[in-house]
Design an enzyme around this catalytic site. Sequence first.
Site, PDB file in Angstrom:
ATOM      1  N   GLN A 228      -2.430   0.425  -6.163  1.00  0.00           N
ATOM      2  CA  GLN A 228      -2.341   1.391  -7.265  1.00  0.00           C
ATOM      3  C   GLN A 228      -3.632   1.458  -8.063  1.00  0.00           C
ATOM      4  OE1 GLN A 228       0.158   3.434  -7.581  1.00  0.00           O
ATOM      5  NE2 GLN A 228       1.659   2.456  -6.233  1.00  0.00           N
TER       6      GLN A 228
ATOM      7  N   ASP B  80      -3.826  -7.011  -5.022  1.00  0.00           N
ATOM      8  CA  ASP B  80      -3.123  -5.872  -4.436  1.00  0.00           C
ATOM      9  C   ASP B  80      -3.643  -4.612  -5.139  1.00  0.00           C
ATOM     10  OD1 ASP B  80      -1.399  -3.802  -3.862  1.00  0.00           O
ATOM     11  OD2 ASP B  80       0.437  -4.986  -4.149  1.00  0.00           O
TER      12      ASP B  80
ATOM     13  N   HIS C 262       4.972  -6.062  -6.332  1.00  0.00           N
ATOM     14  CA  HIS C 262       5.695  -5.249  -5.344  1.00  0.00           C
ATOM     15  C   HIS C 262       6.228  -6.225  -4.292  1.00  0.00           C
ATOM     16  CE1 HIS C 262       6.140  -2.431  -1.958  1.00  0.00           C
ATOM     17  NE2 HIS C 262       6.044  -1.440  -2.823  1.00  0.00           N
TER      18      HIS C 262
ATOM     19  N   CYS D  40      10.695  -1.274  -5.260  1.00  0.00           N
ATOM     20  CA  CYS D  40      10.270  -2.472  -4.544  1.00  0.00           C
ATOM     21  C   CYS D  40       9.738  -3.532  -5.509  1.00  0.00           C
ATOM     22  CB  CYS D  40       9.200  -2.158  -3.489  1.00  0.00           C
ATOM     23  SG  CYS D  40       9.748  -0.992  -2.256  1.00  0.00           S
TER      24      CYS D  40
ATOM     25  N   LYS E 297      -1.753   6.538  -0.213  1.00  0.00           N
ATOM     26  CA  LYS E 297      -1.621   6.722  -1.662  1.00  0.00           C
ATOM     27  C   LYS E 297      -2.897   7.278  -2.268  1.00  0.00           C
ATOM     28  CE  LYS E 297       1.444   2.711  -2.049  1.00  0.00           C
ATOM     29  NZ  LYS E 297       2.785   3.103  -2.440  1.00  0.00           N
TER      30      LYS E 297
HETATM   31  C1  LIG Z   1       1.529  -2.232  -5.863  1.00  0.00           C
HETATM   32  C2  LIG Z   1       1.930  -1.959  -4.446  1.00  0.00           C
HETATM   33  N1  LIG Z   1       1.764  -2.907  -3.522  1.00  0.00           N
HETATM   34  C3  LIG Z   1       2.083  -2.709  -2.235  1.00  0.00           C
HETATM   35  C4  LIG Z   1       2.603  -1.514  -1.800  1.00  0.00           C
HETATM   36  C5  LIG Z   1       2.928  -1.364  -0.350  1.00  0.00           C
HETATM   37  O1  LIG Z   1       2.207  -0.342   0.222  1.00  0.00           O
HETATM   38  P1  LIG Z   1       2.565   0.146   1.701  1.00  0.00           P
HETATM   39  O2  LIG Z   1       4.029   0.421   1.674  1.00  0.00           O
HETATM   40  O3  LIG Z   1       1.739   1.364   1.895  1.00  0.00           O
HETATM   41  O4  LIG Z   1       2.205  -0.961   2.614  1.00  0.00           O
HETATM   42  C6  LIG Z   1       2.798  -0.500  -2.739  1.00  0.00           C
HETATM   43  C7  LIG Z   1       3.376   0.804  -2.376  1.00  0.00           C
HETATM   44  O5  LIG Z   1       4.491   1.003  -2.011  1.00  0.00           O
HETATM   45  C8  LIG Z   1       2.452  -0.727  -4.085  1.00  0.00           C
HETATM   46  O6  LIG Z   1       2.623   0.214  -5.015  1.00  0.00           O
END
Ligand SMILES: Cc1ncc(COP(=O)(O)O)c(C=O)c1O
Lengths: 159, 426
Positions: B220, B217, B141, B383, B243
């Site tokens: 998910q 990370d 991401h 993203c 999430k």
């Molecule tokens: C795998 C992953 N990493 C990072 C993020 C970033 O999360 P957030 O936007 O809540 O900081 C997300 C979600 O958008 C994600 O799915």
Amino acid sequence: MKLENMYQEIILDHYKRPHGKGLAEQFDSEVHHVNPTCGDEITLRVSRGEDGNFVVSYDSLGCSISQASASIMFDQINQHDFDSGAAAVDHLVSMLQRSVEPDEDILGDGIALAGVAQYPARVKCALLAWMAWKDAAIQAGAESLSGTKISSDSNKEQN
Amino acid sequence: MATLDVAAIKADFPIFKRTVRNDQRLVYLDSGATSQKPFQVLDAERNFYENHNAAVHRGAHLLAEEATDAFEHARANIAGFIGAQPEEIVFTKNATEAINLISYSFLNATLKSMRGAELPKGAERFVLAEGDEILVSEMEHHANLVPWQELCEKTGAVLRWIGLTEEGRLDLSDTGLFNPRTKIVAVTHQSNLLGTVNDVAAIVKLAKSCGALVFLDACQSVPHMPVDVVSLGVDFIAWSGHKMLGPLGIGCLWGKSEVLSAMPPFISGGSMIEVVSMERTTFAVPPKRFEAGVPMAAQAVGMSAAVDYLNAIGMDQVAAHEHMLTQAALAGLSDIPGLRVIGPESSVDRGSAISFVLEGLHPHDVGQVLDESGIAVRVGQHCAKPACLRFGVQATTRATFYIYNDLEDVDALVAGIYSAKKFFGV
Ligand SMILES: Cc1ncc(COP(=O)(O)O)c(C=O)c1O
């Protein structure tokens, strides 16, 4: 279904058979605009003729609305001068904000994009090509009829 | 096979009481972006504001005491959810901020060390030299990519990445990527685009052989499967509350105690200090060192209620339910002519994020037709533009499943895709 309001036959026709797609070799300025949330992209070139009109060429990738809109943009403002093209862009913006009645003389098939106003997430798709044109024309040294140079910093929101 | 009582679960989520687009039921397949919230979470937040509201860790009055208790209880509860100690949990705005917290610790340690400023004990691990390496993967991401690019640009460290196989898995064959210059390996547990669940043990083994830190990370994974940080063997994880049924505006960084202790602060100000004079400041021990300012106590309480909600179901059950839906969705989708799944086509080592493209149809248009039938999916690059590029797609349509989805939702998705194809004549 409301969907047909946005996806009118004429839009789908432009999408499937876009007008003017393909980049010209000769150009005075080139811009690349993207819609980062959904991945629509356009590369657009203009060259400015002696008469002050801009010859447009473009290549693009994206959803039906962005592609159809690019094709319509080509029909409407290729070979136009800056004032006339910019007026069309302004009219399109106003139409998508539902603040004017669509004027076919200005937008041609573009009036069929009026249904996009019901789907705010798609407005960017419909504007992409037109904003790219405005940016490119300004970079190529557009002058309005009154002779004043136009500055380019007001057109960066698509980047 | 595990079966959740989806009807009963749905009844806990006020959003499912509303209808969408021409009075249709909401088929919410966008939990990968953010989940819906049960009333238990909303009530917990509201109760905090109605009965205990005060600035935590400040003030000597009853409400401040209660607010502080509620906040610290939330921390302990959330820590327990991932098998961690409370003092190893740092509250952040979201996962993105948590990742920046780590990358800025590297930057700050590097800058301070250049000036000979005082650093926490063990901070050498966070000091980067020109040519040191940071290893990510091609499926990250942007939140776990851009902060590292930024860090490299500022320090002269080099960003390297693990490529992907055709199936959408990490290609770990180039073991040279893990070398003595590798300072941190930052990879995702489950890809939000491809659904791939990565082999953390293999990554940890390679990373530890070269002495690198490992960041996972877990955005998910924590919401969707049992996660135990001790058995994972990584140094940090981060995820977002929103999430996992929790409120917006709160995320967590978990880090091993000795690793957090070695990190200089990221955001500075009140609450993160020990002794302040006009000349200099010493900093509190973690987690407070990383929690400057009045924290998001109500959101922490809400996130803790989300943990309770998930614990009551059981994370094994959550994972099994999603697995069942993933299998059904993959089967239904694979029958659709012209549909290509981007990511693993089998449900092995895979979560419920399913991305796909349709020949002759742009994802934005697919999403629009689905939306017209009340089905919420995400379209675009999610993203994760580099991973889209890797698979030669400009964008995808993505469905993600959670505890309030059932087989009827899977059927609705499949039927919706057929109607999109019909609408556009492809
Ligand atoms: C795998 C992953 N990493 C990072 C993020 C970033 O999360 P957030 O936007 O809540 O900081 C997300 C979600 O958008 C994600 O799915």
